[in-house]
Design a protein around this motif. Structure first.
Motif, PDB file in Angstrom:
ATOM      1  N   ILE A  58     -44.180 -35.196  -8.717  1.00 46.66           N
ATOM      2  CA  ILE A  58     -44.574 -36.449  -9.375  1.00 46.66           C
ATOM      3  C   ILE A  58     -44.013 -37.620  -8.581  1.00 46.66           C
ATOM      4  O   ILE A  58     -42.842 -37.594  -8.171  1.00 46.66           O
ATOM      5  N   GLY A  60     -43.533 -41.905  -8.536  1.00 53.40           N
ATOM      6  CA  GLY A  60     -43.678 -43.247  -9.098  1.00 53.40           C
ATOM      7  C   GLY A  60     -44.038 -44.165  -7.943  1.00 53.40           C
ATOM      8  O   GLY A  60     -45.190 -44.285  -7.539  1.00 53.40           O
ATOM      9  N   GLY A  62     -41.984 -43.886  -5.033  1.00 56.50           N
ATOM     10  CA  GLY A  62     -41.550 -43.143  -3.841  1.00 56.50           C
ATOM     11  C   GLY A  62     -40.310 -43.733  -3.194  1.00 56.50           C
ATOM     12  O   GLY A  62     -40.114 -43.617  -1.983  1.00 56.50           O
ATOM     13  N   HIS A  63     -39.423 -44.322  -3.993  1.00 62.65           N
ATOM     14  CA  HIS A  63     -38.252 -44.979  -3.414  1.00 62.65           C
ATOM     15  C   HIS A  63     -37.011 -44.099  -3.384  1.00 62.65           C
ATOM     16  O   HIS A  63     -35.896 -44.607  -3.280  1.00 62.65           O
ATOM     17  N   SER A 127     -40.812 -47.638 -10.598  1.00 56.51           N
ATOM     18  CA  SER A 127     -41.611 -47.283 -11.776  1.00 56.51           C
ATOM     19  C   SER A 127     -40.678 -46.897 -12.923  1.00 56.51           C
ATOM     20  O   SER A 127     -39.527 -46.479 -12.702  1.00 56.51           O
ATOM     21  N   TYR A 415     -25.130 -39.762  -6.111  1.00 52.22           N
ATOM     22  CA  TYR A 415     -26.451 -40.013  -6.681  1.00 52.22           C
ATOM     23  C   TYR A 415     -27.456 -39.138  -5.943  1.00 52.22           C
ATOM     24  O   TYR A 415     -27.642 -39.283  -4.728  1.00 52.22           O
TER      25      TYR A 415
HETATM   26  C1  LIG Z   1     -33.320 -50.345  -2.169  1.00 58.22           C
HETATM   27  C2  LIG Z   1     -33.033 -49.438  -3.336  1.00 58.22           C
HETATM   28  C3  LIG Z   1     -32.202 -49.878  -4.357  1.00 58.22           C
HETATM   29  C4  LIG Z   1     -31.916 -49.039  -5.442  1.00 58.22           C
HETATM   30  N1  LIG Z   1     -31.098 -49.493  -6.424  1.00 58.22           N
HETATM   31  C5  LIG Z   1     -30.796 -48.688  -7.465  1.00 58.22           C
HETATM   32  C6  LIG Z   1     -29.937 -49.130  -8.528  1.00 58.22           C
HETATM   33  O1  LIG Z   1     -29.466 -50.262  -8.537  1.00 58.22           O
HETATM   34  N2  LIG Z   1     -29.660 -48.256  -9.535  1.00 58.22           N
HETATM   35  C7  LIG Z   1     -30.192 -46.999  -9.561  1.00 58.22           C
HETATM   36  O2  LIG Z   1     -29.909 -46.250 -10.500  1.00 58.22           O
HETATM   37  N3  LIG Z   1     -31.019 -46.569  -8.592  1.00 58.22           N
HETATM   38  C8  LIG Z   1     -31.324 -47.367  -7.549  1.00 58.22           C
HETATM   39  N4  LIG Z   1     -32.160 -46.921  -6.570  1.00 58.22           N
HETATM   40  C9  LIG Z   1     -32.721 -45.561  -6.666  1.00 58.22           C
HETATM   41  C10 LIG Z   1     -34.018 -45.561  -7.479  1.00 58.22           C
HETATM   42  O3  LIG Z   1     -33.780 -46.082  -8.761  1.00 58.22           O
HETATM   43  C11 LIG Z   1     -34.550 -44.128  -7.661  1.00 58.22           C
HETATM   44  O4  LIG Z   1     -34.799 -43.562  -6.417  1.00 58.22           O
HETATM   45  C12 LIG Z   1     -35.807 -44.120  -8.533  1.00 58.22           C
HETATM   46  O5  LIG Z   1     -36.084 -42.809  -8.929  1.00 58.22           O
HETATM   47  C13 LIG Z   1     -36.974 -44.691  -7.759  1.00 58.22           C
HETATM   48  O6  LIG Z   1     -38.067 -44.944  -8.604  1.00 58.22           O
HETATM   49  P1  LIG Z   1     -39.540 -44.657  -8.057  1.00 58.22           P
HETATM   50  O7  LIG Z   1     -40.501 -45.182  -9.052  1.00 58.22           O
HETATM   51  O8  LIG Z   1     -39.684 -45.114  -6.661  1.00 58.22           O
HETATM   52  O9  LIG Z   1     -39.519 -43.066  -8.135  1.00 58.22           O
HETATM   53  P2  LIG Z   1     -39.972 -41.964  -7.057  1.00 58.22           P
HETATM   54  O10 LIG Z   1     -39.125 -42.072  -5.835  1.00 58.22           O
HETATM   55  O11 LIG Z   1     -41.422 -41.999  -6.893  1.00 58.22           O
HETATM   56  O12 LIG Z   1     -39.549 -40.653  -7.846  1.00 58.22           O
HETATM   57  C14 LIG Z   1     -38.188 -40.391  -8.103  1.00 58.22           C
HETATM   58  C15 LIG Z   1     -38.083 -39.189  -9.037  1.00 58.22           C
HETATM   59  O13 LIG Z   1     -38.697 -39.502 -10.275  1.00 58.22           O
HETATM   60  C16 LIG Z   1     -39.656 -38.507 -10.619  1.00 58.22           C
HETATM   61  N5  LIG Z   1     -40.709 -39.165 -11.414  1.00 58.22           N
HETATM   62  C17 LIG Z   1     -41.405 -40.287 -11.105  1.00 58.22           C
HETATM   63  N6  LIG Z   1     -42.256 -40.589 -12.108  1.00 58.22           N
HETATM   64  C18 LIG Z   1     -42.112 -39.628 -13.051  1.00 58.22           C
HETATM   65  C19 LIG Z   1     -42.725 -39.377 -14.310  1.00 58.22           C
HETATM   66  N7  LIG Z   1     -43.658 -40.181 -14.821  1.00 58.22           N
HETATM   67  N8  LIG Z   1     -42.338 -38.282 -15.005  1.00 58.22           N
HETATM   68  C20 LIG Z   1     -41.377 -37.449 -14.529  1.00 58.22           C
HETATM   69  N9  LIG Z   1     -40.767 -37.643 -13.344  1.00 58.22           N
HETATM   70  C21 LIG Z   1     -41.123 -38.722 -12.616  1.00 58.22           C
HETATM   71  C22 LIG Z   1     -40.133 -37.983  -9.278  1.00 58.22           C
HETATM   72  O14 LIG Z   1     -40.701 -36.709  -9.392  1.00 58.22           O
HETATM   73  C23 LIG Z   1     -38.835 -37.976  -8.498  1.00 58.22           C
HETATM   74  O15 LIG Z   1     -38.093 -36.825  -8.784  1.00 58.22           O
HETATM   75  C24 LIG Z   1     -32.481 -47.734  -5.496  1.00 58.22           C
HETATM   76  C25 LIG Z   1     -33.331 -47.305  -4.472  1.00 58.22           C
HETATM   77  C26 LIG Z   1     -33.606 -48.136  -3.404  1.00 58.22           C
HETATM   78  C27 LIG Z   1     -34.513 -47.638  -2.326  1.00 58.22           C
END
Ligand SMILES: Cc1cc2nc3c(=O)[nH]c(=O)nc-3n(C[C@H](O)[C@H](O)[C@H](O)COP(=O)(O)OP(=O)(O)OC[C@H]3O[C@@H](n4cnc5c(N)ncnc54)[C@H](O)[C@@H]3O)c2cc1C
Length: 459
Positions: A58, A60, A62-63, A127, A415
């Motif tokens: 899955i 969101g 991709g971060h 996301s 983390y």
């Molecule tokens: C520059 C930067 C700053 C950040 N700052 C913080 C911070 O301050 N605090 C913090 O806690 N984190 C932080 N993060 C980390 C970030 O919050 C996580 O990597 C988060 O999961 C990214 O969200 P995304 O939508 O890109 O998820 P994705 O990278 O797309 O997915 C992350 C995980 O979530 C799962 N997922 C996504 N959507 C769903 C869904 N609908 N149902 C079930 N599973 C799902 C995916 O399978 C995957 O395992 C940061 C990351 C970056 C790159």
């Protein structure tokens, strides 16, 4: 809002392609990228995966940096088409939202009502599903990880059912899926408890020698946490000097318009240029900390939710950085820092640090994979990465492993979204890992929901 429309198969599935994530270290050729727009689409994707014996990952936005949202020859479900705010209850202060929405979308709805979420990341780009699956923590010291403000959610599990989950309904799934990295099923929507979005004012910026800073910071965090939503610190990359910044709630009886509460932040382009200069010039790098301190010292009155963010818009240069988060129990943090310094100094020829950040992380261990086992300090090195240079990546993996082992020996944790770790390292940091796997196997006995990240830990 149950959406019943169904996207045609050719629109739902995009052809096989190589994908990566924010980290750009892990890659995979996926079988298909699926782009659902409704719950019917989600069910159709699951049925297709079962018929064709394919795995599902899955995504969101991709971060993450460790291949959590894809797997070689799996289906990658891109959730961004399910992005509606379903219901805002202003009286009860709750919000129901689909998980493909970003915080930016949520902010557009909440800010005019002066409501906000208690906890979110430092950017609004993520996301809601990715945030739930990571059980994100924020910069605030008055609220713990995201699970603490989740009331309920709906999840599509491997048997094709959409279950309603709360602390009373399937409590094991509640604790496993939040912070469960997409391994229990697709979280479709969530209901969050909101908080009043209050006005905050920068109240202190305290600069001092690195060896005195942590004690002073810890004392400050403990002094009046109810009045102080934000308190976070920076160290220079040699750990010599540092400063912390504090924001307090401003209850001066005045009414501020949203316009008056805008943040006065530099254009991200200037930040990008500054980062570029640091990457290419060691002299600029040596002066960078002073400039960071000078810009941090400017006064500010804004909204709490706006100040949870590092920038309103993420500068482009963030895509060429890597960051990590280690959580060290508060009592062990002073002993950990000199060890971290020695490790990072050992790699300084090859690995350029942009900055070192630290902050207090309020304790919460409700999630099965809670990253804290105690109140902790988050230690956050940010690297000027060379993501496409395999030699650099190899050294980066070494420094990460050294830091990780040091953190573990100080009873700390890390983390999972940034750091690839072995099963042994994961078990040490996450004592309920085996219980988590049991719950996963109960709801997903065929391991339908998986990722490169999970397969690597299991192997
Ligand atoms: C520059 C930067 C700053 C950040 N700052 C913080 C911070 O301050 N605090 C913090 O806690 N984190 C932080 N993060 C980390 C970030 O919050 C996580 O990597 C988060 O999961 C990214 O969200 P995304 O939508 O890109 O998820 P994705 O990278 O797309 O997915 C992350 C995980 O979530 C799962 N997922 C996504 N959507 C769903 C869904 N609908 N149902 C079930 N599973 C799902 C995916 O399978 C995957 O395992 C940061 C990351 C970056 C790159």
């Amino acid at each position: 809002m149950e959406t019943v429309s169904r996207t045609s198969k050719s629109d739902l599935f995009q052809a096989s392609q190589v994908v990566t994530d924010w980290g750009r270290i892990k890659r995979a050729k996926v079988h298909h990228i699926a782009k659902p727009k409704s719950e019917e689409d989600l069910r159709a994707i699951l049925a297709y995966a079962r018929e064709n014996k394919l795995k599902i990952s899955i995504r969101g936005i991709g971060h993450n940096a460790v291949g959590q949202s894809f797997l070689e020859n799996g289906i990658m479900v891109d959730m961004t088409g399910l992005n509606q705010v379903i219901e805002l209850d202003e009286t009860g202060k709750t919000l129901r939202v689909q998980c493909g929405a970003t915080w930016e979308r949520v902010t557009q709805v909440l800010e005019p009502k002066r409501l906000g979420v208690s906890t979110k990341q430092e950017f609004d780009i993520f996301s809601i599903g990715g945030s739930l699956a990571a059980n994100v923590h924020g910069k605030s010291i008055d609220y713990p990880a995201m699970i603490s403000h989740v009331l309920s959610f709906r999840i599509l599990t491997a048997d094709g059912e959409i279950l309603h989950i709360s602390r009373d309904e399937h409590p094991d799934l509640f604790r496993a899926a939040i912070g469960g990295w997409g391994l229990l099923g697709i979280i479709v929507d969530v209901t969050l408890q909101l908080v009043d979005d209050r006005v905050v004012e920068k109240s202190e910026v305290v600069y001092m020698k690195g060896d005195q800073l942590v004690a002073a910071y810890t004392e400050r965090v403990k002094r009046d946490p109810e009045a102080t939503p934000l308190c976070y610190g920076f160290l220079d990359t040699r750990f010599t000097n540092g400063f912390y910044v504090t924001y307090r709630y401003l209850d001066d009886g005045k009414t501020y318009s949203l316009d008056q509460l805008k943040r006065d932040e530099a254009n991200p382009i200037f930040f990008d240029i500054f980062v570029w200069l640091q990457r290419h010039c060691s002299f600029i790098r040596s002066k960078a900390f002073g400039l960071t301190w000078a810009t941090s010292a400017k006064p500010e009155i804004t909204l709490r939710s706006r100040r949870l963010l590092l920038w309103d818009r993420a500068p482009k240069s963030f895509n060429d950085m890597l960051l990590q988060k280690y959580f060290i129990p508060v009592k062990n943090f002073p002993a950990f820092l000199p060890k971290a310094k020695a490790i990072l100094e050992g790699y300084q020829k090859d690995i350029k640090l942009l900055l070192l950040h630290f902050r207090y992380q309020p304790f919460n261990d409700e999630a099965m994979l809670a990253s804290l086992q105690d109140e902790a300090m988050c230690f956050l090195p940010v690297y000027l990465a060379e993501k496409d240079n395999p030699k650099w990546v190899a050294v980066y993996e070494q420094v990460t492993n050294d830091l990780l082992n040091e953190v573990l020996s100080h009873e700390g944790s890390f983390y999972l979204t940034f750091i690839p770790a072995t099963l042994d390292q994961v078990r040490r940091a996450y004592p309920h890992w085996d219980r988590f796997v049991e719950v996963k196997n109960k709801y997903d006995p065929e391991n339908r929901f998986t990722s490169l990240f999970y397969e690597r830990i299991r192997s």
